[in-house]
Design a protein around this motif. Structure first.
Motif, mmCIF file in Angstrom:
data_model
loop_
_atom_site.group_PDB
_atom_site.id
_atom_site.type_symbol
_atom_site.label_atom_id
_atom_site.label_comp_id
_atom_site.label_asym_id
_atom_site.label_seq_id
_atom_site.Cartn_x
_atom_site.Cartn_y
_atom_site.Cartn_z
ATOM 1 N N GLY A 131 0.954 -1.007 -0.129
ATOM 2 C CA GLY A 131 -0.024 0.035 -0.014
ATOM 3 C C GLY A 131 0.841 1.445 -0.048
ATOM 4 N N VAL A 132 2.110 1.209 -0.037
ATOM 5 C CA VAL A 132 3.056 2.199 -0.282
ATOM 6 C C VAL A 132 3.660 2.303 -1.358
ATOM 7 C CG1 VAL A 132 5.000 3.465 1.018
ATOM 8 C CG2 VAL A 132 3.018 2.093 2.248
ATOM 9 N N ASN A 133 3.892 3.523 -2.132
ATOM 10 C CA ASN A 133 4.665 3.445 -3.121
ATOM 11 C C ASN A 133 6.051 3.160 -3.549
ATOM 12 O OD1 ASN A 133 2.214 4.141 -4.585
ATOM 13 N ND2 ASN A 133 2.774 6.579 -4.793
ATOM 14 N N TYR A 134 7.111 3.534 -2.423
ATOM 15 C CA TYR A 134 8.311 3.608 -2.469
ATOM 16 C C TYR A 134 8.716 2.928 -0.982
ATOM 17 C CZ TYR A 134 8.078 6.772 -6.380
ATOM 18 O OH TYR A 134 7.787 7.325 -7.359
ATOM 19 N N ALA A 135 9.842 2.236 -1.389
ATOM 20 C CA ALA A 135 10.433 1.433 -0.083
ATOM 21 C C ALA A 135 10.939 2.406 1.093
ATOM 22 C CB ALA A 135 11.399 0.540 -0.571
ATOM 23 N N ILE A 136 11.540 3.445 0.437
ATOM 24 C CA ILE A 136 12.010 4.441 1.292
ATOM 25 C C ILE A 136 10.877 5.040 2.219
ATOM 26 C CG2 ILE A 136 12.317 6.540 0.307
ATOM 27 C CD1 ILE A 136 15.105 6.646 1.276
ATOM 28 N N ASP A 137 9.866 5.235 1.621
ATOM 29 C CA ASP A 137 8.583 5.941 2.103
ATOM 30 C C ASP A 137 7.949 4.949 3.262
ATOM 31 O OD1 ASP A 137 9.228 8.077 0.483
ATOM 32 O OD2 ASP A 137 7.511 7.442 -0.515
ATOM 33 N N HIS A 138 8.209 3.856 3.146
ATOM 34 C CA HIS A 138 7.555 2.934 4.373
ATOM 35 C C HIS A 138 8.025 3.386 5.644
ATOM 36 C CE1 HIS A 138 6.214 -0.972 6.422
ATOM 37 N NE2 HIS A 138 5.116 -0.770 5.589
ATOM 38 N N PHE A 139 9.319 3.533 5.722
ATOM 39 C CA PHE A 139 9.919 3.778 7.016
ATOM 40 C C PHE A 139 9.124 4.789 7.911
ATOM 41 C CE2 PHE A 139 12.581 6.068 10.148
ATOM 42 C CZ PHE A 139 13.595 5.137 10.597
ATOM 43 N N HIS A 140 8.386 5.740 7.021
ATOM 44 C CA HIS A 140 7.813 6.914 7.839
ATOM 45 C C HIS A 140 6.366 6.596 7.823
ATOM 46 C CE1 HIS A 140 11.154 9.375 7.078
ATOM 47 N NE2 HIS A 140 11.345 9.187 6.003
ATOM 48 N N VAL A 141 5.902 5.661 7.253
ATOM 49 C CA VAL A 141 4.316 5.054 7.302
ATOM 50 C C VAL A 141 4.389 4.524 8.537
ATOM 51 C CG1 VAL A 141 2.759 3.507 6.385
ATOM 52 C CG2 VAL A 141 3.759 5.143 4.905
ATOM 53 N N VAL A 142 5.402 3.611 9.297
ATOM 54 C CA VAL A 142 5.558 3.029 10.360
ATOM 55 C C VAL A 142 5.537 3.942 11.351
ATOM 56 C CG1 VAL A 142 6.985 1.569 11.908
ATOM 57 C CG2 VAL A 142 6.784 1.213 9.425
ATOM 58 N N PRO A 143 4.635 3.712 12.534
ATOM 59 C CA PRO A 143 4.557 4.609 13.786
ATOM 60 C C PRO A 143 5.798 5.049 14.223
ATOM 61 C CG PRO A 143 2.922 2.927 13.822
ATOM 62 C CD PRO A 143 3.896 2.344 12.495
ATOM 63 N N LYS A 144 6.123 6.083 14.469
ATOM 64 C CA LYS A 144 7.414 6.661 15.124
ATOM 65 C C LYS A 144 8.169 5.805 16.349
ATOM 66 C CE LYS A 144 7.583 11.511 13.389
ATOM 67 N NZ LYS A 144 8.544 11.100 12.509
ATOM 68 N N ASP A 145 7.268 5.122 17.194
ATOM 69 C CA ASP A 145 7.884 4.675 18.184
ATOM 70 C C ASP A 145 8.214 3.183 17.651
ATOM 71 O OD1 ASP A 145 5.228 3.366 17.580
ATOM 72 O OD2 ASP A 145 4.628 3.209 19.847
ATOM 73 N N MET A 146 8.006 2.949 16.490
ATOM 74 C CA MET A 146 8.561 1.732 16.017
ATOM 75 C C MET A 146 9.683 1.822 15.024
ATOM 76 S SD MET A 146 5.015 -0.524 15.333
ATOM 77 C CE MET A 146 3.801 -0.934 16.723
ATOM 78 N N VAL A 186 9.813 -2.035 13.171
ATOM 79 C CA VAL A 186 9.119 -3.105 13.352
ATOM 80 C C VAL A 186 8.375 -3.691 12.218
ATOM 81 C CG1 VAL A 186 7.132 -3.990 14.729
ATOM 82 C CG2 VAL A 186 8.813 -2.322 15.862
ATOM 83 N N PRO A 187 8.150 -4.891 11.753
ATOM 84 C CA PRO A 187 7.697 -5.432 10.694
ATOM 85 C C PRO A 187 6.094 -5.134 10.605
ATOM 86 C CG PRO A 187 8.179 -7.275 11.750
ATOM 87 C CD PRO A 187 8.460 -6.096 12.669
ATOM 88 N N VAL A 188 5.534 -3.952 10.571
ATOM 89 C CA VAL A 188 4.248 -3.394 10.396
ATOM 90 C C VAL A 188 3.765 -3.018 9.012
ATOM 91 C CG1 VAL A 188 3.802 -3.271 12.952
ATOM 92 C CG2 VAL A 188 4.559 -1.286 11.466
ATOM 93 N N PHE A 189 2.498 -3.290 8.643
ATOM 94 C CA PHE A 189 2.389 -2.612 7.246
ATOM 95 C C PHE A 189 0.892 -2.020 7.333
ATOM 96 C CE2 PHE A 189 5.157 -6.194 6.710
ATOM 97 C CZ PHE A 189 5.871 -5.715 5.742
ATOM 98 N N PRO A 190 0.860 -0.517 7.984
ATOM 99 C CA PRO A 190 -0.410 -0.013 7.910
ATOM 100 C C PRO A 190 -1.312 0.222 6.833
ATOM 101 C CG PRO A 190 1.471 1.087 9.130
ATOM 102 C CD PRO A 190 2.187 0.147 8.459
ATOM 103 N N ARG A 191 -0.600 0.137 5.691
ATOM 104 C CA ARG A 191 -1.635 0.306 4.580
ATOM 105 C C ARG A 191 -1.569 -0.936 3.713
ATOM 106 N NH1 ARG A 191 0.890 6.359 2.707
ATOM 107 N NH2 ARG A 191 0.710 7.301 4.448
ATOM 108 N N ALA A 192 -1.406 -2.153 4.320
ATOM 109 C CA ALA A 192 -1.159 -3.173 3.401
ATOM 110 C C ALA A 192 -2.558 -3.884 3.198
ATOM 111 C CB ALA A 192 -0.368 -4.291 4.053
ATOM 112 N N GLY A 193 -2.794 -5.101 2.352
ATOM 113 C CA GLY A 193 -3.970 -5.511 2.185
ATOM 114 C C GLY A 193 -3.672 -6.936 1.533
#
Length: 398
Positions: free
Chosen positions: A310-325, A391-398
Motif C-alpha cells: 500500500g506504499v509507493n516507495y520502499a524508503i517511504d515505508h519507514f515513515h509510514v510505520v509509527p514513530k515509536d516503531m 518493526v515489521p508492520v504494514f499499516p496500508r497493506a492488504g
C-alpha cells in the motif's frame, strides 16, 4: 477473477451440493478446485504488484474511460503500464473537454501517479478509491462515481461537495505542479508529487498527450461546480524532487556488522515472525523465482503474508510505520525486522532481517532473484547508506 470472487464462487458451489448427490459430487470438486486456486494465489507473488523502483501498490483493478463523467466506465486492461497509458488518456480527455491547458493534465497525472500509480484502484487508505484516492465519506462522490475516471478527474479539477478542486487554487497555472497537487490533496507527504514529473512527462509523450498545449478556459473557471474559493490553504512545500530520505531518519554509516536485538512485538500480520522468516528462507536462493526485480517492498509485504504494502516507495515505508516503531541508525535489529537503505535513488531499498547478521533481499546478488546475504553487503556492494530498521508492520497493506 480476484480472491473474493473465487471464494464466493466456492461457497455457492458448496451450497448447491445439498440439492442432490450428483450435484454434490460436482460442486464439491468445483469447490476444491477453486479453493486450490485461492491458495495458489496466496502463495505466489502477484505479478501485478511488480513495478519499477521498488514501487508497490498492488494490482489496478478499477475502471478507466474517455467518456463523460456520467457515463459507464470501461475497464483499463493489460499490464500496469498499459493501464497507466489508458488512464492518462482518460484524464487528458477530461482536461481538454474542460478547455484546460496541458499543464492541468500534467498536474493531474502527477497527482494520480503518486496516489495510485495511475491505476484505478478499488481500495486504499480507509475508504479511498480510484485514480486520485478520493473518499466517499469525504463527499467526493459515491464509490461507483469515484471509480469512473472521468468523474474523478472532473472532481479533481472542479472540486466536489465541500472539497475545492485544482481550479479553486489561486494562481495554479504559474505555480509548481507539485505544489498545486498538494493544495488539492492535502497529503501528509507534500513533497512527493514533484518526484513524478519526469516519469509522467515520458508517459504522456508515449500516450500522445501534448503537455505544452494551451487552454481556452479562464485559469480559475470552475464551471459552476465545486468550491470557488481562491484562498491558498495548501500548506505546500517548495516543489522540488525530494531527496530519497527527506527526513534523514538516521546517520547511516559506511558499514558495520549487525547483531540481533530482542523483540517484544505484538503484531497482526497474516504470518508470524517465525513463519515469515521460514517463508523468506524457503523462497530464497535455489527456491527463488525470477519475478522480484525492483520489487523489494512487495517482497517484504508478501513475506509477512500480505498481497501488497500500500506504499509507493520502499524508503517511504519507514515513515509510514509509527514513530515509536522506528529505530534510526540502529544495527541491532531483532530477527524479522525491516531494514532500510538510501541507495541514492528515489525508491531506496528495504529487506527482511533474518538474524545472525543475515538479510533476505531481491537483486543484491542476482537481478530479479531473492538471496540471503550479510546485512552489510548493501553498503559494501551498492555504497548504500543504512538508515535503520522498523518493526515489521504494514499499516496500508492488504
Amino acid at each position: 477473477m480476484d480472491q473474493q470472487q473465487l471464494t464466493h464462487a466456492a461457497l455457492t458451489a458448496t451450497k448447491l451440493a445439498k440439492k442432490g448427490l450428483l450435484l454434490k459430487v460436482g460442486a464439491l470438486a468445483c469447490a476444491v478446485f477453486l479453493i486450490l486456486l485461492i491458495l495458489a494465489g496466496a502463495l505466489l507473488p502477484s505479478p501485478a504488484v511488480a513495478s519499477s523502483s521498488c514501487e508497490d501498490t498492488g494490482a489496478g483493478t478499477g475502471s478507466a474511460t474517455t467518456g463523460s463523467s456520467g457515463g459507464t466506465a470501461q475497464p483499463a486492461t493489460g499490464s500496469v503500464h498499459d493501464q497507466q497509458i489508458t488512464n492518462a488518456k482518460a484524464i487528458d480527455h477530461v482536461t481538454q473537454k474542460l478547455g484546460l491547458s496541458g499543464k492541468a493534465t500534467l498536474i493531474a497525472l502527477m497527482t494520480a501517479m503518486q496516489e495510485s500509480t495511475l491505476q484505478n484502484l478499488h481500495y486504499g487508505d480507509r475508504d479511498s478509491l480510484g485514480l486520485f484516492q478520493q473518499r466517499p465519506s469525504m463527499d467526493w462522490g459515491t464509490k461507483e462515481q469515484i471509480l469512473n475516471p472521468a468523474f474523478a478527474t472532473e472532481s479533481f479539477f472542479k472540486g466536489r461537495g465541500t472539497n475545492p478542486g485544482m481550479l479553486s487554487i489561486a494562481n495554479w497555472p504559474t505555480r509548481p505542479p507539485g505544489d498545486v497537487a498538494q493544495a488539492v490533496q492535502k497529503s501528509n507527504f507534500p513533497g512527493l508529487y514533484a518526484g513524478h514529473e519526469t516519469t509522467v512527462r515520458a508517459l504522456a509523450k508515449e500516450a500522445g498527450i501534448n503537455l505544452a498545449r494551451g487552454g481556452t478556459a479562464a485559469p480559475n473557471d470552475t464551471g459552476g461546480s465545486g468550491s470557488s474559493t481562491t484562498a491558498d490553504t495548501s500548506g505546500a512545500v517548495p516543489s522540488t524532487c525530494p531527496h530519497p530520505n527527506p527526513e534523514t531518519p538516521g546517520n547511516g554509516g559506511a558499514g558495520g556488522t549487525f547483531s540481533d536485538g530482542k523483540q517484544t512485538w505484538k503484531l497482526s500480520n497474516p504470518r508470524s515472525v517465525p513463519e515469515a522468516i521460514a517463508w523468506a528462507k524457503a523462497h530464497a536462493g535455489a527456491g527463488s523465482n525470477s519475478g522480484w526485480y525492483q520489487r523489494c517492498l512487495a517482497f517484504t509485504a508478501i513475506v509477512y503474508g500480505w498481497n501488497f504494502s500500500g506504499v509507493n516507495y520502499a524508503i517511504d515505508h519507514f515513515h509510514v510505520v509509527p514513530k515509536d516503531m522506528q529505530h534510526p541508525g540502529d544495527r541491532n535489529p531483532p530477527p524479522g525486522a525491516l531494514l532500510y537503505w538510501d541507495t541514492g535513488h528515489r525508491a531506496g531499498h528495504i529487506a527482511v532481517y533474518l538474524g545472525d547478521g543475515k538479510a533476505a533481499s531481491n537483486d543484491i546478488l542476482r537481478p530479479g532473484y531473492i538471496d540471503i546475504v550479510d546485512a552489510d553487503l548493501f553498503e559494501k556492494k551498492w555504497g548504500a547508506k543504512y538508515l535503520g530498521w522498523t518493526v515489521p508492520v504494514f499499516p496500508r497493506a492488504g
